[in-house]
Scaffold this motif. Structure first.
Motif, PDB file in Angstrom:
ATOM      1  N   GLY A  61      21.952  34.840  40.985  1.00  0.00           N
ATOM      2  CA  GLY A  61      21.746  33.429  40.726  1.00  0.00           C
ATOM      3  C   GLY A  61      21.439  33.136  39.272  1.00  0.00           C
ATOM      4  O   GLY A  61      20.904  33.981  38.542  1.00  0.00           O
ATOM      5  N   ALA A  62      21.777  31.921  38.851  1.00  0.00           N
ATOM      6  CA  ALA A  62      21.483  31.497  37.484  1.00  0.00           C
ATOM      7  C   ALA A  62      21.227  29.999  37.481  1.00  0.00           C
ATOM      8  O   ALA A  62      21.922  29.234  38.148  1.00  0.00           O
ATOM      9  N   THR A  63      20.209  29.583  36.733  1.00  0.00           N
ATOM     10  CA  THR A  63      19.964  28.162  36.524  1.00  0.00           C
ATOM     11  C   THR A  63      19.284  27.990  35.183  1.00  0.00           C
ATOM     12  O   THR A  63      18.710  28.936  34.633  1.00  0.00           O
ATOM     13  N   TYR A  64      19.352  26.777  34.638  1.00  0.00           N
ATOM     14  CA  TYR A  64      18.635  26.470  33.399  1.00  0.00           C
ATOM     15  C   TYR A  64      17.571  25.424  33.690  1.00  0.00           C
ATOM     16  O   TYR A  64      17.796  24.456  34.420  1.00  0.00           O
ATOM     17  N   GLY A  65      16.401  25.617  33.093  1.00  0.00           N
ATOM     18  CA  GLY A  65      15.330  24.644  33.201  1.00  0.00           C
ATOM     19  C   GLY A  65      14.048  25.185  32.639  1.00  0.00           C
ATOM     20  O   GLY A  65      13.874  26.407  32.498  1.00  0.00           O
ATOM     21  N   GLU A  66      13.157  24.286  32.277  1.00  0.00           N
ATOM     22  CA  GLU A  66      11.855  24.690  31.725  1.00  0.00           C
ATOM     23  C   GLU A  66      12.033  25.600  30.508  1.00  0.00           C
ATOM     24  O   GLU A  66      11.252  26.520  30.274  1.00  0.00           O
ATOM     25  N   GLY A  67      13.102  25.355  29.727  1.00  0.00           N
ATOM     26  CA  GLY A  67      13.283  26.036  28.443  1.00  0.00           C
ATOM     27  C   GLY A  67      13.953  27.383  28.473  1.00  0.00           C
ATOM     28  O   GLY A  67      13.999  28.077  27.449  1.00  0.00           O
ATOM     29  N   ALA A  68      14.505  27.805  29.621  1.00  0.00           N
ATOM     30  CA  ALA A  68      15.130  29.129  29.688  1.00  0.00           C
ATOM     31  C   ALA A  68      16.209  29.148  30.758  1.00  0.00           C
ATOM     32  O   ALA A  68      16.291  28.262  31.612  1.00  0.00           O
ATOM     33  N   VAL A  69      17.058  30.170  30.691  1.00  0.00           N
ATOM     34  CA  VAL A  69      17.964  30.485  31.789  1.00  0.00           C
ATOM     35  C   VAL A  69      17.271  31.504  32.673  1.00  0.00           C
ATOM     36  O   VAL A  69      16.700  32.485  32.182  1.00  0.00           O
ATOM     37  N   TRP A  70      17.330  31.277  33.976  1.00  0.00           N
ATOM     38  CA  TRP A  70      16.626  32.123  34.943  1.00  0.00           C
ATOM     39  C   TRP A  70      17.631  32.799  35.857  1.00  0.00           C
ATOM     40  O   TRP A  70      18.515  32.153  36.406  1.00  0.00           O
ATOM     41  N   ILE A  71      17.469  34.109  36.017  1.00  0.00           N
ATOM     42  CA  ILE A  71      18.421  34.938  36.739  1.00  0.00           C
ATOM     43  C   ILE A  71      17.693  35.656  37.879  1.00  0.00           C
ATOM     44  O   ILE A  71      16.605  36.209  37.674  1.00  0.00           O
ATOM     45  N   THR A  72      18.297  35.653  39.077  1.00  0.00           N
ATOM     46  CA  THR A  72      17.713  36.389  40.197  1.00  0.00           C
ATOM     47  C   THR A  72      18.438  37.713  40.402  1.00  0.00           C
ATOM     48  O   THR A  72      19.647  37.825  40.164  1.00  0.00           O
ATOM     49  N   THR A  73      17.686  38.699  40.859  1.00  0.00           N
ATOM     50  CA  THR A  73      18.236  40.014  41.190  1.00  0.00           C
ATOM     51  C   THR A  73      17.785  40.384  42.588  1.00  0.00           C
ATOM     52  O   THR A  73      16.669  40.888  42.784  1.00  0.00           O
ATOM     53  N   PRO A  74      18.615  40.122  43.617  1.00  0.00           N
ATOM     54  CA  PRO A  74      18.164  40.280  44.997  1.00  0.00           C
ATOM     55  C   PRO A  74      17.692  41.682  45.357  1.00  0.00           C
ATOM     56  O   PRO A  74      16.645  41.841  46.007  1.00  0.00           O
ATOM     57  N   ASP A  75      18.427  42.718  44.953  1.00  0.00           N
ATOM     58  CA  ASP A  75      18.069  44.053  45.436  1.00  0.00           C
ATOM     59  C   ASP A  75      16.876  44.664  44.701  1.00  0.00           C
ATOM     60  O   ASP A  75      16.383  45.723  45.076  1.00  0.00           O
ATOM     61  N   LYS A  76      16.399  43.974  43.658  1.00  0.00           N
ATOM     62  CA  LYS A  76      15.214  44.459  42.946  1.00  0.00           C
ATOM     63  C   LYS A  76      14.038  43.488  43.050  1.00  0.00           C
ATOM     64  O   LYS A  76      12.978  43.721  42.457  1.00  0.00           O
ATOM     65  N   ASN A  77      14.226  42.384  43.780  1.00  0.00           N
ATOM     66  CA  ASN A  77      13.167  41.382  43.978  1.00  0.00           C
ATOM     67  C   ASN A  77      12.658  40.820  42.654  1.00  0.00           C
ATOM     68  O   ASN A  77      11.461  40.582  42.478  1.00  0.00           O
ATOM     69  N   GLY A 112      11.547  23.104  38.210  1.00  0.00           N
ATOM     70  CA  GLY A 112      10.918  21.794  38.280  1.00  0.00           C
ATOM     71  C   GLY A 112       9.420  21.930  38.402  1.00  0.00           C
ATOM     72  O   GLY A 112       8.904  22.986  38.797  1.00  0.00           O
ATOM     73  N   ALA A 113       8.682  20.892  38.022  1.00  0.00           N
ATOM     74  CA  ALA A 113       7.217  20.886  38.083  1.00  0.00           C
ATOM     75  C   ALA A 113       6.621  22.051  37.299  1.00  0.00           C
ATOM     76  O   ALA A 113       5.639  22.666  37.731  1.00  0.00           O
ATOM     77  N   GLY A 114       7.219  22.349  36.147  1.00  0.00           N
ATOM     78  CA  GLY A 114       6.708  23.421  35.294  1.00  0.00           C
ATOM     79  C   GLY A 114       6.898  24.812  35.845  1.00  0.00           C
ATOM     80  O   GLY A 114       6.294  25.773  35.350  1.00  0.00           O
ATOM     81  N   SER A 115       7.751  24.954  36.840  1.00  0.00           N
ATOM     82  CA  SER A 115       7.886  26.222  37.561  1.00  0.00           C
ATOM     83  C   SER A 115       9.338  26.590  37.799  1.00  0.00           C
ATOM     84  O   SER A 115      10.238  25.767  37.679  1.00  0.00           O
ATOM     85  N   VAL A 116       9.529  27.849  38.170  1.00  0.00           N
ATOM     86  CA  VAL A 116      10.808  28.362  38.647  1.00  0.00           C
ATOM     87  C   VAL A 116      10.606  28.744  40.109  1.00  0.00           C
ATOM     88  O   VAL A 116       9.593  29.339  40.473  1.00  0.00           O
ATOM     89  N   TRP A 117      11.591  28.408  40.942  1.00  0.00           N
ATOM     90  CA  TRP A 117      11.480  28.605  42.390  1.00  0.00           C
ATOM     91  C   TRP A 117      12.657  29.443  42.858  1.00  0.00           C
ATOM     92  O   TRP A 117      13.793  29.181  42.491  1.00  0.00           O
ATOM     93  N   THR A 118      12.389  30.462  43.671  1.00  0.00           N
ATOM     94  CA  THR A 118      13.462  31.287  44.208  1.00  0.00           C
ATOM     95  C   THR A 118      13.435  31.244  45.730  1.00  0.00           C
ATOM     96  O   THR A 118      12.367  31.256  46.345  1.00  0.00           O
ATOM     97  N   LEU A 119      14.624  31.174  46.330  1.00  0.00           N
ATOM     98  CA  LEU A 119      14.760  31.293  47.781  1.00  0.00           C
ATOM     99  C   LEU A 119      15.036  32.758  48.088  1.00  0.00           C
ATOM    100  O   LEU A 119      16.039  33.314  47.642  1.00  0.00           O
ATOM    101  N   ASN A 120      14.145  33.369  48.859  1.00  0.00           N
ATOM    102  CA  ASN A 120      14.182  34.803  49.105  1.00  0.00           C
ATOM    103  C   ASN A 120      14.781  35.085  50.481  1.00  0.00           C
ATOM    104  O   ASN A 120      14.170  34.808  51.509  1.00  0.00           O
ATOM    105  N   GLN A 121      15.990  35.633  50.475  1.00  0.00           N
ATOM    106  CA  GLN A 121      16.702  35.835  51.728  1.00  0.00           C
ATOM    107  C   GLN A 121      16.070  36.916  52.606  1.00  0.00           C
ATOM    108  O   GLN A 121      16.299  36.945  53.812  1.00  0.00           O
ATOM    109  N   GLY A 122      15.283  37.795  51.997  1.00  0.00           N
ATOM    110  CA  GLY A 122      14.693  38.887  52.772  1.00  0.00           C
ATOM    111  C   GLY A 122      13.717  38.433  53.824  1.00  0.00           C
ATOM    112  O   GLY A 122      13.719  38.941  54.953  1.00  0.00           O
ATOM    113  N   ASP A 123      12.846  37.475  53.470  1.00  0.00           N
ATOM    114  CA  ASP A 123      11.851  37.013  54.443  1.00  0.00           C
ATOM    115  C   ASP A 123      11.822  35.497  54.603  1.00  0.00           C
ATOM    116  O   ASP A 123      10.988  34.971  55.339  1.00  0.00           O
TER     117      ASP A 123
END
Length: 328
Positions: free
Chosen positions: A181-197, A225-236
């Motif tokens: 995953g990739a998104t921009y917000g709160e001053g940075a690009v944020w990347i998710t890595t599912p298999d490494k959490n 949003g709201a000064g934070s980064v939010w991830t949807l975690n498919q594992g749980d």
């Protein structure tokens, strides 16, 4: 196999070939158990239903339109929030996937079939460039910052920076392997890595990793949003909240939507998650809890804008517009 003669005894213990039955239903998602939070999708009356034959999926919202991808048709569709009609269907690369992004007067469309990113002019609805940039994963993401467009292009861990002035990749940033995953917000690009959490923050001015934080299991979809980064975690099926300035984990919020698919968005001051069986979950950042959750048919992509929740009903081949004021 040798043919049987009349005198041959029948073969022993040969089981009949099982017939293929209907696809087994997915295990039910638990959702949340908080009293008074759950509702049924049948209680929602959409303000508009947009027919999108195929599989309407990824969305992005701009000032004058809502855009949704349609992989089987190799198109993106432009929806007009003023008229509540499908305004245009635009042919892009084969099998658009891995999100949509808006920036630099354009919609940016990754395609898994062509291994490209198409650039669509917002004013003319025409493809103005096709960029050789392979989406690393079909369930991934693409982001537009003020400086560039960003997408993970290699499972080895390559975040590519696309210059909108030249429509070419001008830099590659090393991120964890198998990032998605990739998104921009709160001053940075944020990347998710599912298999490494992991959640990784990249400074868009310096192309440097500035945050690496462990979140819930198998994070894939991400919003800010709201000064934070939010991830949807498919594992749980949780949603993790990370402070964007410090890069520290703030909370893992129970949502009860584990498994593949789904998506996450921020709008109207809240976080919104979607998944099959539980199409809408609304999280209030003030309490870090799901405050309303709708169960039933529909869902798989969600956005909030133009006073509405926009819900892609992938299996229903349509997209719902739900007025925020109508949600009870």
């Amino acid at each position: 196999m040798a043919a049987l003669r009349a005198q041959d005894p029948p073969p022993a213990a040969v089981a009949p070939t099982p017939k293929k039955g209907p696809r087994q239903p997915r295990p039910p998602k638990p959702g949340v158990s908080t009293p008074g939070v759950k509702r049924e999708m049948t209680t929602i009356t959409p303000e508009a239903v947009f027919p999108v034959e195929g599989t309407p999926d990824w969305q992005v919202i701009t000032d004058e339109a809502v855009w949704v991808s349609n992989a089987p048709k190799n198109t993106i569709h432009r929806l007009d929030p003023k008229t509540n009609k499908v305004e245009a269907a635009i042919t892009v690369g084969r099998r658009p996937c891995s999100g949509l992004a808006a920036g630099f007067g354009s919609i940016w469309v990754p395609s898994c079939g062509d291994k490209t990113v198409s650039r669509v002019d917002i004013k003319t609805n025409e493809v103005t460039a096709t960029i050789a940039a392979t989406p690393s994963q079909s369930e991934g993401g693409i982001a537009a910052s003020p400086e560039a467009v960003w997408i993970v292009t290699d499972a080895k861990g390559v975040l590519s920076r696309i210059d909108p002035a030249t429509n070419k990749i001008t830099a590659e940033v090393e991120v964890p392997s198998n990032s998605a995953g990739a998104t921009y917000g709160e001053g940075a690009v944020w990347i998710t890595t599912p298999d490494k959490n992991l959640l990784t923050g990249v400074d868009t001015k310096t192309n440097r990793v500035i945050h690496t934080v462990e979140v819930g299991p198998q994070p894939r979809f991400v919003t800010t949003g709201a000064g934070s980064v939010w991830t949807l975690n498919q594992g749980d099926g949780t949603v993790s909240r990370v402070d964007a300035k410090t890069g520290k984990l703030v909370a893992n919020i129970e949502v009860g939507i584990p498994g593949t698919g789904g998506e996450l968005a921020f709008g109207n001051g809240h976080v919104w998650a979607t998944a099959f069986q539980i199409p809408i979950s609304e999280i209030d950042p003030a309490v870090n809890q799901v405050v309303r959750q709708w169960t039933g048919a529909g869902g798989d992509s969600i956005r909030v804008g133009h006073g509405s929740v926009w819900l892609s009903n992938l299996r229903g081949q349509n997209l719902w517009r739900i007025a925020l004021s109508s949600l009870k």
